[in-house]
Design a protein around this motif. Structure first.
Motif, mmCIF file in Angstrom:
data_model
loop_
_atom_site.group_PDB
_atom_site.id
_atom_site.type_symbol
_atom_site.label_atom_id
_atom_site.label_comp_id
_atom_site.label_asym_id
_atom_site.label_seq_id
_atom_site.Cartn_x
_atom_site.Cartn_y
_atom_site.Cartn_z
ATOM 1 N N LEU A 180 -69.714 27.261 -53.082
ATOM 2 C CA LEU A 180 -68.317 27.312 -52.535
ATOM 3 C C LEU A 180 -68.186 25.749 -51.896
ATOM 4 O O LEU A 180 -66.951 25.633 -51.612
ATOM 5 C CB LEU A 180 -67.733 28.005 -52.211
ATOM 6 C CG LEU A 180 -67.644 28.996 -52.767
ATOM 7 C CD1 LEU A 180 -67.111 30.490 -52.941
ATOM 8 C CD2 LEU A 180 -67.209 29.323 -54.887
ATOM 9 N N LYS A 181 -69.456 25.431 -51.071
ATOM 10 C CA LYS A 181 -68.473 24.008 -49.817
ATOM 11 C C LYS A 181 -67.999 24.494 -48.796
ATOM 12 O O LYS A 181 -66.853 23.587 -48.651
ATOM 13 C CB LYS A 181 -68.275 23.022 -50.193
ATOM 14 C CG LYS A 181 -69.200 22.280 -50.796
ATOM 15 C CD LYS A 181 -68.307 20.979 -51.706
ATOM 16 C CE LYS A 181 -69.269 20.119 -53.088
ATOM 17 N NZ LYS A 181 -69.705 20.955 -54.213
ATOM 18 N N THR A 182 -68.417 25.718 -48.210
ATOM 19 C CA THR A 182 -67.139 27.084 -47.174
ATOM 20 C C THR A 182 -67.670 27.015 -46.095
ATOM 21 O O THR A 182 -70.148 27.065 -46.750
ATOM 22 C CB THR A 182 -66.660 27.600 -48.110
ATOM 23 O OG1 THR A 182 -65.742 27.809 -47.079
ATOM 24 C CG2 THR A 182 -67.321 28.756 -48.281
ATOM 25 N N GLU A 183 -67.575 27.672 -45.293
ATOM 26 C CA GLU A 183 -68.160 28.908 -44.373
ATOM 27 C C GLU A 183 -68.950 29.592 -44.563
ATOM 28 O O GLU A 183 -67.560 30.177 -44.907
ATOM 29 C CB GLU A 183 -67.711 28.838 -43.214
ATOM 30 C CG GLU A 183 -67.527 27.030 -42.225
ATOM 31 C CD GLU A 183 -69.037 26.043 -42.582
ATOM 32 O OE1 GLU A 183 -69.726 27.167 -41.922
ATOM 33 O OE2 GLU A 183 -69.849 25.531 -42.975
ATOM 34 N N PRO A 184 -69.544 30.845 -44.810
ATOM 35 C CA PRO A 184 -69.611 32.201 -44.953
ATOM 36 C C PRO A 184 -68.488 32.986 -44.163
ATOM 37 O O PRO A 184 -67.821 33.903 -45.191
ATOM 38 C CB PRO A 184 -71.137 32.535 -43.986
ATOM 39 C CG PRO A 184 -71.124 31.273 -43.091
ATOM 40 C CD PRO A 184 -70.746 30.727 -43.716
ATOM 41 N N GLN A 185 -67.853 32.553 -43.286
ATOM 42 C CA GLN A 185 -66.690 33.408 -42.335
ATOM 43 C C GLN A 185 -65.606 33.521 -43.649
ATOM 44 O O GLN A 185 -64.643 33.791 -43.650
ATOM 45 C CB GLN A 185 -66.245 33.227 -40.919
ATOM 46 C CG GLN A 185 -65.833 31.568 -40.555
ATOM 47 C CD GLN A 185 -66.766 30.988 -40.165
ATOM 48 O OE1 GLN A 185 -68.115 30.934 -40.662
ATOM 49 N NE2 GLN A 185 -66.718 30.368 -39.646
ATOM 50 N N GLU A 186 -65.638 32.501 -44.333
ATOM 51 C CA GLU A 186 -64.378 32.332 -45.418
ATOM 52 C C GLU A 186 -64.755 32.315 -46.406
ATOM 53 O O GLU A 186 -63.458 32.983 -46.999
ATOM 54 C CB GLU A 186 -64.511 30.526 -45.442
ATOM 55 C CG GLU A 186 -63.863 29.199 -44.406
ATOM 56 C CD GLU A 186 -63.169 29.262 -43.626
ATOM 57 O OE1 GLU A 186 -61.481 29.824 -45.013
ATOM 58 O OE2 GLU A 186 -62.703 29.477 -42.932
ATOM 59 N N ILE A 187 -65.859 33.220 -46.934
ATOM 60 C CA ILE A 187 -66.297 34.142 -47.692
ATOM 61 C C ILE A 187 -65.775 35.512 -46.896
ATOM 62 O O ILE A 187 -65.129 36.396 -47.651
ATOM 63 C CB ILE A 187 -67.278 34.138 -48.311
ATOM 64 C CG1 ILE A 187 -67.430 32.540 -49.222
ATOM 65 C CG2 ILE A 187 -67.265 35.173 -49.291
ATOM 66 C CD1 ILE A 187 -68.710 32.451 -48.953
#
Ligand SMILES: Cc1ncc(COP(=O)(O)O)c(C=O)c1O
Length: 351
Positions: A180-187
């Motif tokens: 998702l090209k994001t950081e784990p906390q954003e999930i």
């Protein structure tokens, strides 16, 4: 012969650095909260996920079941997808450990429709209906799908409107974050509690974490004890887990690239059918019809070439890329499958 084992990313071995860290780990009795390596891992995990607290647990199954046990009362109902790990691969533990009822929703790809979730939420009180105690999501889903952030946000908001908590089985959370090209906390922010595993693509020998609010983790710590999961000098396991978190996340893109390479090579072989294209993470599903090469023969013949795969489930083979599998290995697997199909086509023509 070098073995190419694509059954799962759980087959990965600890790296030499992890073995050294195990030997040198500072330990103490975690029953008294005195194991510095475990505390350090739990703090780092909570920090990475943007949660207040985290708890070290032996396995992903343990973490999911502990989440159900902590969130729910006996007799509660849990809404979750029909193919998810909790339903399909945890030995019916939800009924044994928490005494909850699983209310499943079937899907093609792991994404339960929000409308269907909504229709399963029990709103009436009274003396007959069970209470909806929890909604579970899984990302990366066992079907290889990555749940988009907008989807998770929608489900989390929906659950919030009814005051129902959400648990995320994030066994492969870091693969999902990469996809998702994001950081784990954003999930993680779209779930009240998150379980993730150190022992899959991250290569640690053992261990998972369950993260959530401080009060939830305090309660989960007590329930972990009921489940016999209170460990003592488990810092020897937390130390490689810390290395998994700090050093192994950044290389997961190699596994995703290899999965896409496998997808592209398989898509060139006639009589091989891929379940989906644009593989988002490290799991590839494909089918070879039984009348082309019977599954028992395909598995056995690949095995003779050092390629280890599981038999298909519902006619789909599931291959998982991971640390130790190179692009050359992937080429070897694809050419092995192509050769076997050609060989059996030839045999059929000769008969
Ligand atoms: C999505 C998912 N959740 C949970 C688990 C359970 O992890 P463990 O094998 O550590 O119990 C797995 C294991 O493969 C998994 O794939």
């Amino acid at each position: 012969m070098q073995k190419i084992d694509l059954r799962s990313d759980t087959v990965t071995h600890p790296t030499p650095e992890m073995r050294a860290a195990m030997a040198q780990a500072e330990v103490g009795d975690d029953g008294y909260g005195e194991d510095p390596s475990i505390r350090c891992l739990e703090e780092r995990a909570a920090d990475l996920l943007g949660k207040e607290s985290a708890l070290f647990i032996p396995t992903g199954t343990f973490g999911n079941q502990l989440a159900l046990f902590t969130h729910c009362d006996r007799g509660d109902e849990v809404i979750l997808e029909d193919n998810c790990h909790i339903v399909a691969n945890e030995m019916g533990a939800a009924g044994v450990v928490s005494g909850v009822q699983l209310r499943t929703i079937a899907s093609e790809n792991g994404l339960m429709s929000p409308a269907e979730i909504c229709s399963r939420i029990r709103r009436v009180g009274g003396l007959h209906s069970p209470r909806t105690g929890l909604i579970c999501l899984e990302n990366v889903h066992s079907l290889g799908e990555v749940l988009p952030l907008e989807y998770m946000e929608e489900v989390y908001a929906l659950a919030g409107r009814y005051g129902i908590p959400v648990h995320l089985d994030g066994a492969r959370l870091f693969n999902a974050a990469l996809a998702l090209k994001t950081e784990p906390q954003e999930i993680a922010c779209f779930a009240d509690t998150v379980m993730f595993c150190l022992s899959k693509g991250l290569c640690a020998p053992v261990g998972s974490l369950l993260a959530g609010s401080a009060s939830f983790i305090e309660s989960a710590r007590r329930k972990r004890q009921i489940m016999g999961g209170g460990m003592r000098q488990a810092g020897v396991l937390a130390a490689p887990g810390l290395i998994a978190l700090e050093r192994m996340r950044d290389r997961l893109n190699e596994d995703h690239e290899n999965a896409r390479l496998l997808e592209s090579l398989l898509s060139e072989i006639s009589q091989v059918y891929l379940k989906r294209h644009n593989i988002p993470a490290n799991i590839v599903f494909f089918r070879v019809p039984e009348d082309v090469v019977p599954a028992a023969i395909l598995v056995r013949e690949l095995h003779k070439r050092g390629i280890i795969i599981n038999p298909p489930q519902n006619s789909w083979y599931r291959l998982v890329t991971h640390y130790g599998i190179s692009a050359d290995n992937i080429r070897c697997v694809a050419s092995g499958i192509a050769e076997l199909i050609a060989k059996y086509n030839q045999q059929i023509m000769e008969e």
